[in-house]
Design a protein around this motif. Sequence first.
Motif, PDB file in Angstrom:
ATOM      1  N   LEU A 121     157.301  37.570  81.168  1.00  0.00           N
ATOM      2  CA  LEU A 121     157.786  38.663  81.995  1.00  0.00           C
ATOM      3  C   LEU A 121     158.376  38.129  83.294  1.00  0.00           C
ATOM      4  CD1 LEU A 121     154.504  40.591  81.409  1.00  0.00           C
ATOM      5  CD2 LEU A 121     156.693  41.579  80.766  1.00  0.00           C
ATOM      6  N   ALA A 122     159.591  38.567  83.615  1.00  0.00           N
ATOM      7  CA  ALA A 122     160.251  38.150  84.858  1.00  0.00           C
ATOM      8  C   ALA A 122     160.015  39.196  85.941  1.00  0.00           C
ATOM      9  CB  ALA A 122     161.750  37.983  84.624  1.00  0.00           C
ATOM     10  N   TYR A 123     159.600  38.743  87.109  1.00  0.00           N
ATOM     11  CA  TYR A 123     159.346  39.620  88.249  1.00  0.00           C
ATOM     12  C   TYR A 123     160.024  39.062  89.489  1.00  0.00           C
ATOM     13  CZ  TYR A 123     155.418  42.093  85.952  1.00  0.00           C
ATOM     14  OH  TYR A 123     154.639  42.845  85.122  1.00  0.00           O
ATOM     15  N   GLY A 124     160.064  39.875  90.544  1.00  0.00           N
ATOM     16  CA  GLY A 124     160.310  39.347  91.869  1.00  0.00           C
ATOM     17  C   GLY A 124     159.012  38.690  92.314  1.00  0.00           C
ATOM     18  N   GLN A 125     159.065  37.740  93.220  1.00  0.00           N
ATOM     19  CA  GLN A 125     157.868  36.999  93.613  1.00  0.00           C
ATOM     20  C   GLN A 125     156.745  37.908  94.108  1.00  0.00           C
ATOM     21  OE1 GLN A 125     157.516  33.634  93.248  1.00  0.00           O
ATOM     22  NE2 GLN A 125     155.398  33.759  93.941  1.00  0.00           N
ATOM     23  N   ALA A 126     157.064  38.833  95.015  1.00  0.00           N
ATOM     24  CA  ALA A 126     156.035  39.712  95.567  1.00  0.00           C
ATOM     25  C   ALA A 126     155.427  40.599  94.485  1.00  0.00           C
ATOM     26  CB  ALA A 126     156.620  40.573  96.685  1.00  0.00           C
ATOM     27  N   ASP A 127     156.259  41.119  93.591  1.00  0.00           N
ATOM     28  CA  ASP A 127     155.759  41.970  92.516  1.00  0.00           C
ATOM     29  C   ASP A 127     154.883  41.190  91.547  1.00  0.00           C
ATOM     30  OD1 ASP A 127     156.891  44.335  93.389  1.00  0.00           O
ATOM     31  OD2 ASP A 127     158.747  44.065  92.255  1.00  0.00           O
ATOM     32  N   ALA A 128     155.242  39.935  91.297  1.00  0.00           N
ATOM     33  CA  ALA A 128     154.431  39.102  90.402  1.00  0.00           C
ATOM     34  C   ALA A 128     153.032  38.896  90.984  1.00  0.00           C
ATOM     35  CB  ALA A 128     155.116  37.755  90.179  1.00  0.00           C
ATOM     36  N   GLU A 129     152.974  38.576  92.260  1.00  0.00           N
ATOM     37  CA  GLU A 129     151.682  38.351  92.903  1.00  0.00           C
ATOM     38  C   GLU A 129     150.863  39.633  92.984  1.00  0.00           C
ATOM     39  OE1 GLU A 129     152.614  36.576  96.649  1.00  0.00           O
ATOM     40  OE2 GLU A 129     153.397  34.719  95.768  1.00  0.00           O
ATOM     41  N   ASN A 130     151.521  40.751  93.277  1.00  0.00           N
ATOM     42  CA  ASN A 130     150.822  42.032  93.369  1.00  0.00           C
ATOM     43  C   ASN A 130     150.299  42.472  92.009  1.00  0.00           C
ATOM     44  OD1 ASN A 130     150.113  44.529  94.921  1.00  0.00           O
ATOM     45  ND2 ASN A 130     151.491  45.448  93.429  1.00  0.00           N
ATOM     46  N   THR A 131     151.076  42.211  90.958  1.00  0.00           N
ATOM     47  CA  THR A 131     150.637  42.561  89.612  1.00  0.00           C
ATOM     48  C   THR A 131     149.349  41.826  89.250  1.00  0.00           C
ATOM     49  OG1 THR A 131     152.888  43.053  88.847  1.00  0.00           O
ATOM     50  CG2 THR A 131     151.260  42.509  87.170  1.00  0.00           C
ATOM     51  N   MET A 132     149.273  40.564  89.601  1.00  0.00           N
ATOM     52  CA  MET A 132     148.061  39.791  89.328  1.00  0.00           C
ATOM     53  C   MET A 132     146.881  40.327  90.119  1.00  0.00           C
ATOM     54  SD  MET A 132     148.835  37.548  87.022  1.00  0.00           S
ATOM     55  CE  MET A 132     147.515  36.339  87.084  1.00  0.00           C
ATOM     56  N   ASP A 133     147.113  40.716  91.355  1.00  0.00           N
ATOM     57  CA  ASP A 133     146.031  41.263  92.190  1.00  0.00           C
ATOM     58  C   ASP A 133     145.471  42.554  91.596  1.00  0.00           C
ATOM     59  OD1 ASP A 133     146.247  39.189  94.007  1.00  0.00           O
ATOM     60  OD2 ASP A 133     147.527  40.301  95.398  1.00  0.00           O
ATOM     61  N   THR A 134     146.371  43.469  91.202  1.00  0.00           N
ATOM     62  CA  THR A 134     145.903  44.739  90.645  1.00  0.00           C
ATOM     63  C   THR A 134     145.230  44.538  89.289  1.00  0.00           C
ATOM     64  OG1 THR A 134     148.105  45.174  89.680  1.00  0.00           O
ATOM     65  CG2 THR A 134     147.664  46.083  91.857  1.00  0.00           C
ATOM     66  N   LEU A 135     145.733  43.581  88.517  1.00  0.00           N
ATOM     67  CA  LEU A 135     145.131  43.278  87.221  1.00  0.00           C
ATOM     68  C   LEU A 135     143.726  42.723  87.409  1.00  0.00           C
ATOM     69  CD1 LEU A 135     145.652  43.162  84.162  1.00  0.00           C
ATOM     70  CD2 LEU A 135     146.533  40.839  84.492  1.00  0.00           C
ATOM     71  N   ARG A 136     143.581  41.817  88.341  1.00  0.00           N
ATOM     72  CA  ARG A 136     142.269  41.204  88.608  1.00  0.00           C
ATOM     73  C   ARG A 136     141.262  42.262  89.076  1.00  0.00           C
ATOM     74  NH1 ARG A 136     144.048  37.899  91.724  1.00  0.00           N
ATOM     75  NH2 ARG A 136     144.293  36.104  90.325  1.00  0.00           N
ATOM     76  N   THR A 137     141.729  43.158  89.932  1.00  0.00           N
ATOM     77  CA  THR A 137     140.859  44.226  90.423  1.00  0.00           C
ATOM     78  C   THR A 137     140.409  45.131  89.289  1.00  0.00           C
ATOM     79  OG1 THR A 137     141.922  44.231  92.609  1.00  0.00           O
ATOM     80  CG2 THR A 137     140.725  46.217  91.973  1.00  0.00           C
ATOM     81  N   ALA A 138     141.329  45.472  88.389  1.00  0.00           N
ATOM     82  CA  ALA A 138     141.007  46.359  87.271  1.00  0.00           C
ATOM     83  C   ALA A 138     139.986  45.728  86.329  1.00  0.00           C
ATOM     84  CB  ALA A 138     142.275  46.721  86.507  1.00  0.00           C
ATOM     85  N   THR A 139     140.081  44.421  86.094  1.00  0.00           N
ATOM     86  CA  THR A 139     139.135  43.768  85.178  1.00  0.00           C
ATOM     87  C   THR A 139     137.710  43.809  85.725  1.00  0.00           C
ATOM     88  OG1 THR A 139     139.421  41.550  86.131  1.00  0.00           O
ATOM     89  CG2 THR A 139     140.923  42.185  84.349  1.00  0.00           C
ATOM     90  N   LYS A 140     137.585  43.879  87.048  1.00  0.00           N
ATOM     91  CA  LYS A 140     136.266  43.861  87.680  1.00  0.00           C
ATOM     92  C   LYS A 140     135.727  45.258  87.964  1.00  0.00           C
ATOM     93  CE  LYS A 140     137.169  39.420  89.947  1.00  0.00           C
ATOM     94  NZ  LYS A 140     137.292  38.721  91.259  1.00  0.00           N
ATOM     95  N   SER A 141     136.567  46.277  87.807  1.00  0.00           N
ATOM     96  CA  SER A 141     136.159  47.644  88.129  1.00  0.00           C
ATOM     97  C   SER A 141     135.225  48.212  87.066  1.00  0.00           C
ATOM     98  CB  SER A 141     137.397  48.544  88.258  1.00  0.00           C
ATOM     99  OG  SER A 141     137.015  49.893  88.404  1.00  0.00           O
ATOM    100  N   LYS A 142     134.097  48.772  87.501  1.00  0.00           N
ATOM    101  CA  LYS A 142     133.163  49.394  86.568  1.00  0.00           C
ATOM    102  C   LYS A 142     133.789  50.632  85.918  1.00  0.00           C
ATOM    103  CE  LYS A 142     128.963  47.788  88.888  1.00  0.00           C
ATOM    104  NZ  LYS A 142     127.698  48.195  89.561  1.00  0.00           N
ATOM    105  N   LYS A 143     134.742  51.257  86.619  1.00  0.00           N
ATOM    106  CA  LYS A 143     135.401  52.439  86.076  1.00  0.00           C
ATOM    107  C   LYS A 143     136.246  52.095  84.849  1.00  0.00           C
ATOM    108  CE  LYS A 143     135.767  54.970  90.451  1.00  0.00           C
ATOM    109  NZ  LYS A 143     136.710  55.608  91.415  1.00  0.00           N
ATOM    110  N   CYS A 144     136.640  50.823  84.742  1.00  0.00           N
ATOM    111  CA  CYS A 144     137.511  50.408  83.642  1.00  0.00           C
ATOM    112  C   CYS A 144     136.746  49.760  82.497  1.00  0.00           C
ATOM    113  CB  CYS A 144     138.583  49.450  84.165  1.00  0.00           C
ATOM    114  SG  CYS A 144     139.767  50.231  85.301  1.00  0.00           S
TER     115      CYS A 144
END
Length: 253
Positions: A121-144
Amino acid sequence: MAVSTVAVLGLTAACSGSGGGSGGDGKDEKPGRADATSATAKLEKAALASGDVKKYKVAKESGEANQGKGAPQAGRVNPAECRPLSEMLTAAAPPKSKAHVSRTLSSTDVAETTTTEVVLLAYGQADAENTMDTLRTATKSKKCATFGDGGHRYIGVRPQPAPVGGDEAVSYKLASRAGEFLDRDRVTVVRSGSTLIAFRASNVFDPESAKSDEEGEAAGLPEKFRDGVTADPKVADAIVDAQLAKLAEAGKR
């Protein structure tokens, strides 16, 4: 195998939509589409092909195969904060990505039932980093730990140890029921510069086969005659290493 390619393939520039005109003749047509086409071409050069990973066959997903596999629409995933987890389960481009290509790898060993889908997947740099942050948060969320996506219900969502490689990586596992069977997935997402690579290993747990395997083991039946689908799927290190290496090599061309 650690591979860091901070400016891999120049995808950030390729997807920026800046520069390049037609000399002011009024004939410019959809520069965003042209940029996406360019980014896709670069990803194609970096994608795995037959012979890149020993003992694996590589198949390219066709446009027909991807029909109906689009990224989840807003409001379809519940809870909404789990959407990043669902986005990485399809061979389609999440909203903020500029381009994507996908490959499916299957082992030449008939006893190995796990298949692995690899999506670049090709992203802009900021979007790539933000996507990883939100993904990491979701994996750790008890709601998910359990979430819905349309007609699918995913259970047993848990973060997993991520591989070493690229600039950062996130890994998680989850499953969904299909009648008496259990579809199981292990997803690993690696960021290398502004490029994300989603590896999705999948297999199906069949209770009857598992029971037969246990009985066969107790009876001394050789392992090669068992179904061997009791273990969770794993993304093979050889696949991750080969894809990161090819991405890095493509960035040098």
